[in-house]
Motif scaffolding. Structure first.
Motif, PDB file in Angstrom:
ATOM      1  N   ASP A 158      -3.391  86.349 -59.345  1.00  6.48           N
ATOM      2  CA  ASP A 158      -4.185  85.181 -58.979  1.00  6.48           C
ATOM      3  C   ASP A 158      -3.351  83.914 -59.110  1.00  6.48           C
ATOM      4  O   ASP A 158      -2.624  83.711 -60.080  1.00  6.48           O
ATOM      5  N   GLY A 159      -3.484  83.038 -58.134  1.00  5.25           N
ATOM      6  CA  GLY A 159      -2.719  81.806 -58.131  1.00  5.25           C
ATOM      7  C   GLY A 159      -1.429  81.917 -57.344  1.00  5.25           C
ATOM      8  O   GLY A 159      -0.788  80.916 -57.054  1.00  5.25           O
ATOM      9  N   ARG A 160      -1.040  83.152 -57.008  1.00 11.35           N
ATOM     10  CA  ARG A 160       0.206  83.335 -56.247  1.00 11.35           C
ATOM     11  C   ARG A 160      -0.070  84.118 -54.963  1.00 11.35           C
ATOM     12  O   ARG A 160       0.833  84.626 -54.334  1.00 11.35           O
ATOM     13  N   THR A 161      -1.345  84.244 -54.608  1.00  8.39           N
ATOM     14  CA  THR A 161      -1.709  85.045 -53.446  1.00  8.39           C
ATOM     15  C   THR A 161      -1.219  84.455 -52.134  1.00  8.39           C
ATOM     16  O   THR A 161      -1.118  85.160 -51.126  1.00  8.39           O
ATOM     17  N   ALA A 162      -0.912  83.171 -52.133  1.00  8.20           N
ATOM     18  CA  ALA A 162      -0.401  82.564 -50.893  1.00  8.20           C
ATOM     19  C   ALA A 162       0.937  83.170 -50.516  1.00  8.20           C
ATOM     20  O   ALA A 162       1.295  83.224 -49.327  1.00  8.20           O
ATOM     21  N   ASP A 163       1.689  83.626 -51.510  1.00 11.31           N
ATOM     22  CA  ASP A 163       2.996  84.227 -51.250  1.00 11.31           C
ATOM     23  C   ASP A 163       2.945  85.742 -51.291  1.00 11.31           C
ATOM     24  O   ASP A 163       3.985  86.397 -51.290  1.00 11.31           O
ATOM     25  N   LEU A 164       1.739  86.314 -51.390  1.00  7.82           N
ATOM     26  CA  LEU A 164       1.573  87.765 -51.533  1.00  7.82           C
ATOM     27  C   LEU A 164       1.408  88.411 -50.168  1.00  7.82           C
ATOM     28  O   LEU A 164       0.638  87.923 -49.327  1.00  7.82           O
ATOM     29  N   ARG A 165       2.157  89.488 -49.919  1.00  5.88           N
ATOM     30  CA  ARG A 165       2.105  90.197 -48.656  1.00  5.88           C
ATOM     31  C   ARG A 165       2.020  91.700 -48.899  1.00  5.88           C
ATOM     32  O   ARG A 165       2.576  92.221 -49.877  1.00  5.88           O
ATOM     33  N   PHE A 166       1.346  92.393 -47.989  1.00  9.55           N
ATOM     34  CA  PHE A 166       1.257  93.842 -48.031  1.00  9.55           C
ATOM     35  C   PHE A 166       1.800  94.384 -46.716  1.00  9.55           C
ATOM     36  O   PHE A 166       1.272  94.056 -45.641  1.00  9.55           O
ATOM     37  N   ALA A 167       2.861  95.197 -46.789  1.00  6.67           N
ATOM     38  CA  ALA A 167       3.504  95.725 -45.588  1.00  6.67           C
ATOM     39  C   ALA A 167       3.492  97.245 -45.632  1.00  6.67           C
ATOM     40  O   ALA A 167       3.582  97.858 -46.708  1.00  6.67           O
ATOM     41  N   ALA A 168       3.385  97.866 -44.470  1.00  8.39           N
ATOM     42  CA  ALA A 168       3.319  99.323 -44.382  1.00  8.39           C
ATOM     43  C   ALA A 168       4.517  99.970 -45.082  1.00  8.39           C
ATOM     44  O   ALA A 168       5.632  99.465 -45.033  1.00  8.39           O
ATOM     45  N   LEU A 169       4.234 101.126 -45.724  1.00  7.31           N
ATOM     46  CA  LEU A 169       5.263 101.803 -46.524  1.00  7.31           C
ATOM     47  C   LEU A 169       5.122 103.305 -46.372  1.00  7.31           C
ATOM     48  O   LEU A 169       4.006 103.841 -46.345  1.00  7.31           O
ATOM     49  N   ALA A 170       6.257 103.989 -46.280  1.00  3.71           N
ATOM     50  CA  ALA A 170       6.269 105.457 -46.299  1.00  3.71           C
ATOM     51  C   ALA A 170       6.775 105.904 -47.666  1.00  3.71           C
ATOM     52  O   ALA A 170       7.872 105.529 -48.083  1.00  3.71           O
ATOM     53  N   HIS A 171       5.961 106.687 -48.377  1.00  2.00           N
ATOM     54  CA  HIS A 171       6.309 107.137 -49.731  1.00  2.00           C
ATOM     55  C   HIS A 171       5.788 108.563 -49.893  1.00  2.00           C
ATOM     56  O   HIS A 171       4.651 108.869 -49.505  1.00  2.00           O
ATOM     57  N   PRO A 172       6.590 109.474 -50.499  1.00  4.70           N
ATOM     58  CA  PRO A 172       6.156 110.879 -50.594  1.00  4.70           C
ATOM     59  C   PRO A 172       4.913 111.088 -51.439  1.00  4.70           C
ATOM     60  O   PRO A 172       4.236 112.111 -51.292  1.00  4.70           O
ATOM     61  N   LEU A 173       4.570 110.130 -52.298  1.00  2.00           N
ATOM     62  CA  LEU A 173       3.394 110.300 -53.142  1.00  2.00           C
ATOM     63  C   LEU A 173       2.131 109.785 -52.470  1.00  2.00           C
ATOM     64  O   LEU A 173       1.030 110.203 -52.817  1.00  2.00           O
TER      65      LEU A 173
END
Length: 803
Positions: free
Chosen positions: A631-646
């Motif tokens: 919280d408070g840093r969500t302006a710089d928070l990003r979620f990008a697609a990821l390939a992970h075996p788990l």
């Protein structure tokens, strides 16, 4: 370590009761775990000699015995023991005696014959479980002697719980030294007589591994009688120390080990093939059958005593079966050595064996008194088994160099918090047998050869505290100025993070840092995990590189126990290889050990209740938890697609903050959901601890009294456009145009694709804008102008078109 009090008092006899002695030892760091009587309480039992034993007239298995109990007249006792015979001394419970279990003895008739008492077995007296016959006593005991006095049954068995550093107290002599130092009572150590060689035989011994053996000594003894009877006093001491009597030669070796702390080994001289010994490290492929009949495979980390190419003994741990003494042995070689503790430590555990010798050698055994101890064991062998002894062959190969330790008197006073005097410290070191030089403000101590735990100044301070007595050190509270420290507003501690996770309805778990190899290899795709040299369990063989597999295991464990809603987190370290890491106070070269926070959620979003519909947790529920944590840093928070075996290939993302990856989030891969038998997929996330330590500084904003105006904007965009890219464009547009500062919030509230088109190339996105001015009420023209500017920016950068 177990031993009888009488054995200890034979070496030092302070004017203390058993309870007082037990307390003094415990307060000095030698915890007396148990202090039990040798025999349970009973009375009225005396030594009796069977004068005659005749068959019972009315019973085949009973005998009518006439016994002498020292009263001047024979007593008639009916007995059913098979070993009842004339001429032996046995215990007699006289009329009026009380045996263990409150069994009272009186005059009774057995098959018509009167019996005035009861002849006893060992079990009936509570001495052992032997009930095969009467307890046969020493023939030298006088009839009528109280059995408790005759067998010293009022003795007490002490069981000490020693810390690993006090190897010097793994012997009666070592404990006696402590008692003498604590009480000032005179110490009377076992004094061996000088054994004069009557033969000149010497067994040739070569030590080729000075890092294994620092000193090796031994002597040849010929013509021993291995069938000789071990004296009763020696057997009694061994049994009360928890050792079983085997044969005279073995019993003597065990006795010396218990009394002096000196493990020795007795070889059958005639079975040593080359008539010479070599002390060396084992060679790959060699094997050895030990005294316990276990055959072990040796490797280069294990020391052996070999004859020719054949190992005969596992150095410092256990002898070999091929050269073990038997009842037919007549010529022996008695060996005593100093084995370096680091050369013995861990070997017995690696081989899954244990021995009294290895327990002592891996902690450190006296390296100075070896010849004296050899003389003592030789004297016992000659006295009990006879024979002729040769000279001692004593080889100094690589003796330990004990470094002097300096203790400052002022430092001692400061640590203990009491005004310890110079005279008190001097007396303490003298009682402990330390050799030291004293100045006005310091003591320079040379540690004794039997104390491997004296290495730094604090060790000497501890000795002073022990001998002065912890009871005599007042428990004063510390005095310190209470100064409030400012906590930086932008810093967040691990404790705070845990509290915030708890506030989000997560429960903390703590898992092992070592995990199953399959987790790292298959779940995480780690090619070269850090392997443990000595895992506590065969499956926990590698160090974890992620906290997530452990949380999945927690979920499975709880799900198998009918838990329907699970929310867990862990804050801990992970371990991976990194050649850039150098050795330091808190680092190990080549190994990176960052802290991470991980969470896992499975089951319903809320506990079951009547007012809410049941809904399983999904990706976006957990994504919201991550946003709250940051919280408070969500302006710089990003979620990008990821390939992970788990993680699920289409429902997982990397978490980016300020352009750097700080973690990942996603549903568990369907493959692992099926393997873990979970039914539905848990949602997982993992973040670096560093990214959570710093939070944004709170900013003050004026609250507007003007109403909020909302406008919706629906657009068509290509399906390959991400919502985040559109939000970024909107954010940049607002930041660049002063007239758009009235836009306070932007939210996506709808996404739609044409269901009639199987592969739609466009999707509809609907955004809701909240606009508010702090000074005036917004009119429609101003609001519409803001929305138009934003729409035009989306059209330009993303080829969007109105819906």
């Amino acid at each position: 370590m177990q031993f009888p009090e009488s054995w200890l008092r034979a070496l030092v006899n302070p004017k203390l009761s058993t309870d007082e002695l037990s307390h003094r030892l415990t307060m000095a760091g030698l915890e007396v775990e148990e202090a039990n009587p040798v025999a349970p309480g009973f009375s009225g039992v005396v030594v009796a000699r069977i004068v005659s034993a005749e068959p019972h007239p009315n019973a085949d298995k009973l005998r009518v015995c006439q016994v002498d109990a020292g009263t001047g007249a024979l007593l008639q006792i009916v007995c059913g023991a098979p070993n009842a015979a004339a001429g032996i001394n046995v215990p007699l419970a006289t009329v009026g005696a009380v045996l263990p279990g409150e069994l009272k003895i009186g005059v009774a008739k057995m098959r018509g014959v009167e019996s005035s008492g009861m002849l006893c077995s060992a079990r009936e007296l509570g001495l052992s479980q032997d009930h095969g016959g009467l307890l046969v006593l020493d023939a030298s005991l006088a009839p009528g002697t109280d059995i408790r006095k005759a067998l010293d049954l009022d003795d007490t068995l002490f069981t000490l719980k020693l810390t690993p550093n006090r190897a010097d107290c793994l012997s009666i002599l070592g404990v006696a030294r402590e008692v003498s130092a604590l009480t000032g009572a005179e110490l009377v150590p076992p004094t061996p007589r000088a054994i004069k060689a009557s033969i000149h035989d010497v067994l040739r011994v070569t030590v080729t591994a000075p890092d294994l053996c620092g000193r090796f000594a031994g002597r040849v003894i010929r013509g021993v009688n291995a069938r000789a009877q071990t004296p009763a006093w020696l057997v009694q001491r061994l049994e009360r120390a928890g050792q079983r009597s085997v044969s005279a030669l073995v019993d003597i070796s065990n006795y010396v080990m218990l009394e002096l702390g000196r493990p020795t080994h007795v070889f059958d001289l005639d079975q040593i093939s080359e008539q010479s010994l070599e002390v060396r490290w084992a060679r790959e492929g060699e094997s050895l059958t030990l005294l316990n009949e276990q055959t072990i495979k040796l490797d280069a980390s294990m020391g052996v005593i070999a004859s020719g190419a054949q190992p005969e003994s596992l150095a410092g741990i256990m002898g070999g079966a091929s050269t073990a003494v038997t009842l037919d042995t007549s010529n022996i070689y008695v060996e005593a050595a100093f084995w370096w503790p680091q050369a013995i430590a861990g070997r017995a555990r690696k081989l899954k064996i244990s021995s009294e010798a290895s327990h002592r050698f891996e902690r450190g055994v006296d390296f100075e008194q070896i010849p004296e101890h050899l003389d003592l064991i030789t004297g016992l062998i000659l006295d009990i088994c006879g024979g002729q002894a040769g000279p001692i062959d004593d080889q100094h190969v690589n003796m330990p160099q004990r470094q002097a330790v300096t203790m400052r008197l002022a430092r001692c006073q400061r640590v203990l918090g009491i005004p310890v005097s110079h005279a008190q410290v001097s007396t303490t070191f003298e009682r402990l047998g330390f050799v030291f030089n004293a100045t006005a403000d310091a003591f320079i101590v040379s540690p004794p050869s039997f104390r491997f735990d004296i290495a730094i100044e604090e060790d000497l301070i501890e000795e002073v505290a022990r001998i002065i007595g912890f009871d005599n050190i007042p428990a004063n509270p510390p005095v310190a100025a209470a100064v409030m420290r400012q906590a930086p507003e932008i810093q967040r501690s691990a404790h705070t993070i845990r509290a915030e996770m708890s506030g989000l309805d997560y429960q903390e778990v703590i898992n092992f840092s070592f995990v199953e190899d399959v987790w790292e290899r298959d779940m995480l795709g780690t090619k070269d995990p850090i392997r443990l040299l000595n895992p506590i369990a065969s499956q926990l063989a590698v160090m974890r590189t992620s906290l997530l597999p452990g949380l999945v295991a927690n979920i499975r464990y709880n799900a198998n126990r009918k838990q329907s809603r699970i929310r867990v987190f862990e804050l801990g370290r992970v371990f991976s290889r990194n050649d850039q890491v150098k050795d330091g106070p808190l680092t190990v070269a080549g190994i990176e050990q960052p802290q991470k926070l991980a969470g896992a959620v499975w089951g319903g979003t809320n506990p079951d209740q009547w007012g809410l519909a049941t809904k399983n947790v999904d990706f976006f529920d957990v994504k919201r938890d991550v946003e709250v944590l940051l919280d408070g840093r969500t302006a710089d928070l990003r979620f990008a697609a990821l390939a992970h075996p788990l993680l699920h290939p289409g429902r997982s993302a990397q978490i980016m903050l300020d352009g750097k990856q700080i973690g990942l989030i996603g549903e568990l891969h369907p493959k692992w959901v099926q393997e873990q038998e979970l039914g539905t997929a848990p949602v997982l996330f993992e973040l670096t601890y560093d990214s959570l330590c710093t939070i944004a500084m709170p900013s003050i904003k004026e609250l507007s009294k003007q109403p909020v105006v909302q406008r919706d904007l629906a657009i068509w965009v290509s399906t390959d456009k991400t919502v985040q890219s559109l939000l970024d464009t909107i954010g940049r547009t607002i930041a660049a145009d002063e007239s758009l500062r009235v836009v306070q919030d932007v939210r996506l509230f709808d996404q739609w694709k044409d269901p009639s088109k199987q592969a739609a190339e466009e999707k509809s996105l609907a955004f809701r804008f909240s606009l508010q001015d702090t000074e005036v009420t917004l009119d429609d023209a101003r609001v519409d102008a803001c929305v138009v500017k934003i729409r035009q920016a989306l059209e330009t950068e993303h080829q969007a078109r109105p819906r």
